[in-house]
Design a protein around this motif. Structure first.
Motif, mmCIF file in Angstrom:
data_model
loop_
_atom_site.group_PDB
_atom_site.id
_atom_site.type_symbol
_atom_site.label_atom_id
_atom_site.label_comp_id
_atom_site.label_asym_id
_atom_site.label_seq_id
_atom_site.Cartn_x
_atom_site.Cartn_y
_atom_site.Cartn_z
ATOM 1 N N GLN A 11 -0.877 2.947 6.897
ATOM 2 C CA GLN A 11 0.498 2.462 7.052
ATOM 3 C C GLN A 11 1.285 3.157 8.156
ATOM 4 N N THR A 131 3.433 -5.548 8.699
ATOM 5 C CA THR A 131 2.884 -4.594 7.740
ATOM 6 C C THR A 131 1.363 -4.619 7.789
ATOM 7 N N SER A 141 2.393 -0.305 2.065
ATOM 8 C CA SER A 141 2.938 -0.154 3.414
ATOM 9 C C SER A 141 4.282 -0.853 3.571
#
Length: 320
Positions: A11, A131, A141
Motif C-alpha cells: 500500500q 488503490t 490500502s
C-alpha cells in the motif's frame, strides 16, 4: 503471499503517489463526515482530528444521516458541509446520504478509491485515489488512503516520511511471534481522540478477518464495566497518544495485572513498538500494523481472509 497481504504490504507506494487534498478552511457551521463500516470508523478519526485543529466536525453513519440528521445536528447550527467516505463510491447508504444532503442545500465532498463512481458523480467535489489492485473484500490500502485524505483536510502534515514510518511500524509488528497472541480469544483495542476511530477499525479488521469477538473503547472508559471481562484469554492493543501516555500506561499496568497480554503501540506493553509520528498522525502510522495483525491472527487460526464470512466488497441495498 495472498491478496490480503499483497494489499497490506504494497500500500505504501499508493500513499506516496496520492495527491492529497488541501487543508480545509474554518466555516460558520459544521462539517459532517459520513460513511459505513470501515469508512464510519475513519469518519470518527477524521472528525476528531478536525476538531483538534479548529475545524468543527462530527461523524455520523451514512444511514443515520439520511433518515434522522436532526438527531446529530440541531437545526439552525449554521452552514453544513458533508464529507462522504466510500472505497467503492457505490455504497447505497453513502450515495443516498450525499443526495439527501444536496436536497437540504448542503455542499458535499466525496472521497473514494473508485474514479467515476456514483459518489464522484453526485458529490459537489470528488477526491479520488488509486488503490492497490489486489485489495479484496477486507478494506486495507484504501482505508489508509481515505484516512490520510481526511487528516490532510484537517490540516495535518501528510508526506512520504509518514509512509516510511508506517511501513517500519508494520514490519515491527510482523517481527512479533504470532504465538505471543495466537491463543488469546478476547481482543480489546483502546485509543483516545482520533485514535479511537483507528482502534475501532483495528477491532473491525480482526473481526472481519478472523471471525472473532473484538471490542474497542476510549482508554478511560474501559475501567467502567468492560474491564470485568479481562483474564488470561485477553489481548489488548493500546494505541498510545502523546497527550495521555501516562494515563494509558497506568491502565496497561492494571490490565497486565489482571492477566491481559498487551501490545503497546507507542508505549509500554508486553510487546512495545515505537511510533514516531506526532499527535493524531500516530493512528494512521499504526493502521497498516493493525491490518497485518488481523491477517496474521487469522492465518494462525486457519482462516482465509480473502473470503470473510457473510461479507461482500460493496454493500448495495434495494431501493424503492
Amino acid at each position: 503471499m495472498n491478496p490480503t497481504l499483497e494489499g497490506i504490504f504494497g500500500q505504501f507506494q499508493y500513499w506516496r503517489a496520492a495527491q492529497m487534498p488541501a487543508p480545509l478552511s474554518p466555516m460558520n457551521g459544521t462539517r459532517v463526515i459520513v460513511g459505513c463500516g470501515t469508512s464510519y470508523n475513519l469518519a470518527l478519526a477524521v472528525s476528531a482530528a478536525m476538531n483538534a485543529n479548529g475545524l468543527r466536525a462530527i461523524a455520523v453513519p451514512a444511514g443515520e444521516w439520511i433518515v434522522r440528521p436532526q438527531a446529530y445536528l440541531a437545526k439552525g447550527s449554521g452552514d453544513v458541509e458533508v464529507i462522504a467516505l466510500s472505497r467503492s463510491g457505490e455504497t447505497t447508504e453513502t450515495v443516498q446520504a450525499v443526495r439527501a444532503s444536496h436536497a437540504r442545500g448542503q455542499k458535499t465532498i466525496g472521497v473514494t478509491c473508485a474514479p467515476k463512481s456514483a459518489l464522484s458523480g453526485v458529490a459537489s467535489i470528488a477526491v479520488e485515489f488509486e488503490t492497490h489492485p489486489s485489495e479484496g473484500i477486507v478494506m486495507t490500502s484504501s482505508a489508509s488512503l481515505m484516512l490520510l485524505a481526511g487528516y490532510a483536510m484537517a490540516g495535518l502534515k501528510v508526506d512520504d516520511t509518514l509512509a516510511g514510518r508506517a511501513e517500519e511500524t508494520m514490519r515491527a509488528l510482523d517481527a512479533v511471534p504470532v504465538d505471543a497472541y495466537a491463543k488469546r480469544t478476547h481482543f480489546v483495542f483502546l485509543g483516545g481522540g482520533a485514535n479511537y476511530g483507528v482502534a475501532l477499525e483495528g477491532a473491525l479488521k480482526l473481526q472481519e478477518m478472523a471471525i472473532c469477538y473484538t471490542q474497542a473503547f476510549h482508554p478511560g472508559e474501559y475501567r467502567h464495566g468492560p474491564i470485568s471481562l479481562v483474564d488470561e484469554r485477553t489481548a489488548v492493543v493500546m494505541l498510545y497518544h502523546e497527550d495521555t501516555r501516562a494515563d494509558e500506561t497506568a491502565l496497561v499496568q492494571e490490565l497486565q495485572a489482571k492477566g491481559a497480554w498487551v501490545l503497546g503501540l507507542g508505549g509500554a506493553g508486553d510487546v512495545s513498538l515505537d511510533v514516531t509520528s506526532a499527535g493524531d498522525l500516530s493512528g494512521v502510522e499504526c493502521l497498516p500494523a493493525l491490518q497485518l495483525l488481523g491477517e496474521r491472527y487469522a492465518a494462525a487460526q486457519g482462516i482465509d481472509t480473502t473470503t470473510p464470512r457473510h461479507l461482500t466488497k460493496v454493500v448495495m441495498l434495494e431501493t424503492q
